[in-house]
Scaffold this active site. Structure first.
Site, short mmCIF file in Angstrom:
data_model
loop_
_atom_site.label_atom_id
_atom_site.label_comp_id
_atom_site.label_asym_id
_atom_site.label_seq_id
_atom_site.Cartn_x
_atom_site.Cartn_y
_atom_site.Cartn_z
N ASP A 9 -14.59 107.99 78.12
CA ASP A 9 -13.90 106.95 77.62
C ASP A 9 -13.34 106.29 79.44
OD1 ASP A 9 -12.00 105.19 76.66
OD2 ASP A 9 -10.77 106.47 76.90
N LEU A 10 -12.84 105.47 79.74
CA LEU A 10 -11.75 104.80 80.54
C LEU A 10 -10.42 105.39 81.43
CD1 LEU A 10 -12.66 103.66 83.72
CD2 LEU A 10 -12.38 101.56 82.51
N ASP A 11 -9.73 104.50 80.02
CA ASP A 11 -8.36 104.12 79.99
C ASP A 11 -7.48 105.76 79.70
OD1 ASP A 11 -8.10 101.29 80.99
OD2 ASP A 11 -8.18 101.02 78.81
N THR A 17 -4.52 104.26 83.33
CA THR A 17 -4.23 102.90 83.01
C THR A 17 -3.72 103.00 80.93
OG1 THR A 17 -6.16 103.49 82.51
CG2 THR A 17 -6.00 101.59 83.78
N LYS A 45 -4.13 103.28 71.86
CA LYS A 45 -5.48 103.77 72.16
C LYS A 45 -6.67 103.75 71.58
CE LYS A 45 -2.04 106.80 74.57
NZ LYS A 45 -1.87 108.72 75.00
N GLY A 46 -7.23 103.12 72.85
CA GLY A 46 -9.16 102.67 72.53
C GLY A 46 -9.42 101.60 71.22
N SER A 114 -15.88 102.31 77.08
CA SER A 114 -15.16 101.83 76.57
C SER A 114 -15.00 100.68 76.43
CB SER A 114 -13.58 102.07 78.45
OG SER A 114 -12.95 101.32 78.13
N ALA A 115 -13.88 100.46 76.08
CA ALA A 115 -13.09 99.33 74.77
C ALA A 115 -12.34 97.69 75.93
CB ALA A 115 -12.28 99.15 73.77
N SER A 116 -12.31 98.19 76.77
CA SER A 116 -11.69 97.71 77.70
C SER A 116 -12.78 96.68 78.33
CB SER A 116 -11.08 98.41 79.29
OG SER A 116 -10.57 97.54 79.89
N ARG A 117 -12.23 94.97 78.15
CA ARG A 117 -12.76 94.21 79.15
C ARG A 117 -12.59 94.02 80.41
NH1 ARG A 117 -11.13 89.67 74.95
NH2 ARG A 117 -12.18 88.26 76.22
N LYS A 145 -13.62 101.10 68.39
CA LYS A 145 -13.40 102.03 67.50
C LYS A 145 -12.67 102.99 67.06
CE LYS A 145 -14.21 104.42 72.65
NZ LYS A 145 -13.28 104.12 74.14
N GLU A 169 -12.24 111.92 75.59
CA GLU A 169 -11.27 110.76 74.90
C GLU A 169 -10.90 110.75 74.65
OE1 GLU A 169 -10.46 107.75 73.75
OE2 GLU A 169 -12.92 107.13 73.68
N ASP A 170 -9.62 110.36 75.13
CA ASP A 170 -8.13 110.70 75.02
C ASP A 170 -7.46 109.85 73.71
OD1 ASP A 170 -7.95 107.78 76.16
OD2 ASP A 170 -5.72 108.33 76.31
#
Ligand code: BG6
Ligand code: MG
Length: 222
Positions: A9-11, A17, A45-46, A114-117, A145, A169-170
């Protein structure tokens, strides 16, 4: 090793972030007069931008039109982008690059899920693009998610079976997504929030190949 791919995962895993997302939502909820705590933030989150806004409006008991919601989501993203605009590779969280290098040395493939655009922008700022064999993010995946879509997509892009993937994953929703995908999940953060994960650590700096091999053995013996 049994593990053939690791999906990050990213963030909140590779870069902090998650903090900036929280600050941007906090600013928006302040403007809207909605009480929003760090505990509420755990549920975001996520979760995608729009789904996060829906959760916030539900907390505040507010109903808005689609266009009003789009405006608020855009405003939140504008503030978020301001927070991350000065980000540099120095903000890559401790242990990330070392772990990825160790995994690569064992021919384990590396993906981002990641869910982030904003994923492409963040990878660019962190100069991390070349570290990933595949990137599945909010631009290519539509089910949020805890749906496993983002991780299954990453595994498919790598050509690796789901049960040979390990996810870092966080987020509570992210851990559920990994488990729903049939993958091993290592939680990054607090045990009480991420207790469904197969193992919980404070950060990637606590992970290495030996620990991964131990976890594989432990799960194989269950
Ligand atoms: C996830 C974050 O990675 O991405 C969430 O944990 C965020 O907090 C989601 O809402 C979507 O991010 P973005 O950058 O597309 O608004
Ligand atoms: Mg996260």
């Amino acid at each position: 090793m049994r593990t053939k791919a690791c999906i990050f995962d990213l963030d909140g895993v590779i870069v902090d972030t998650a903090r900036y997302h929280y600050l941007a939502w906090k600013r928006l909820t302040g403007d809207l007069g909605i009480r929003f705590t760090e505990k509420d933030n755990e549920h975001l989150k996520g979760v995608s931008r729009m789904a996060s806004l829906d959760i916030i409006l539900e907390i505040g008991g507010k109903k808005l039109s689609t266009s009003e919601k789009e405006e608020l989501a855009a405003l939140k993203n504008k503030w978020y982008l301001e927070y991350i605009s000065t980000m540099t590779p120095r903000e890559i969280l401790p242990g990330t690059l070392e772990l990825i290098d160790d995994l690569r040395s064992q021919n384990i493939k590396i993906a981002l899920g990641s869910a982030s655009r904003n994923t492409p922008l963040i990878l660019e700022r962190l100069k991390l693009k070349d570290y990933f064999d595949a990137v599945a993010d909010g631009n290519s995946v539509h089910k949020a998610k805890p749906d496993p879509e983002v991780f299954l997509k990453a595994a498919e892009m790598l050509g690796v079976e789901a049960d040979r993937c390990v996810v870092f994953e966080d987020a509570y929703a992210g851990v559920e997504a990994a488990l729903n995908a049939g993958m091993i999940c290592i939680g990054i953060g607090e045990n009480d929030i991420l207790k469904d994960a197969h193992m919980v650590i404070k950060g990637l700096y606590e992970m290495d190949l030996d620990k991964l091999i131990d976890l594989e053995k432990q799960l194989g013996n269950e």
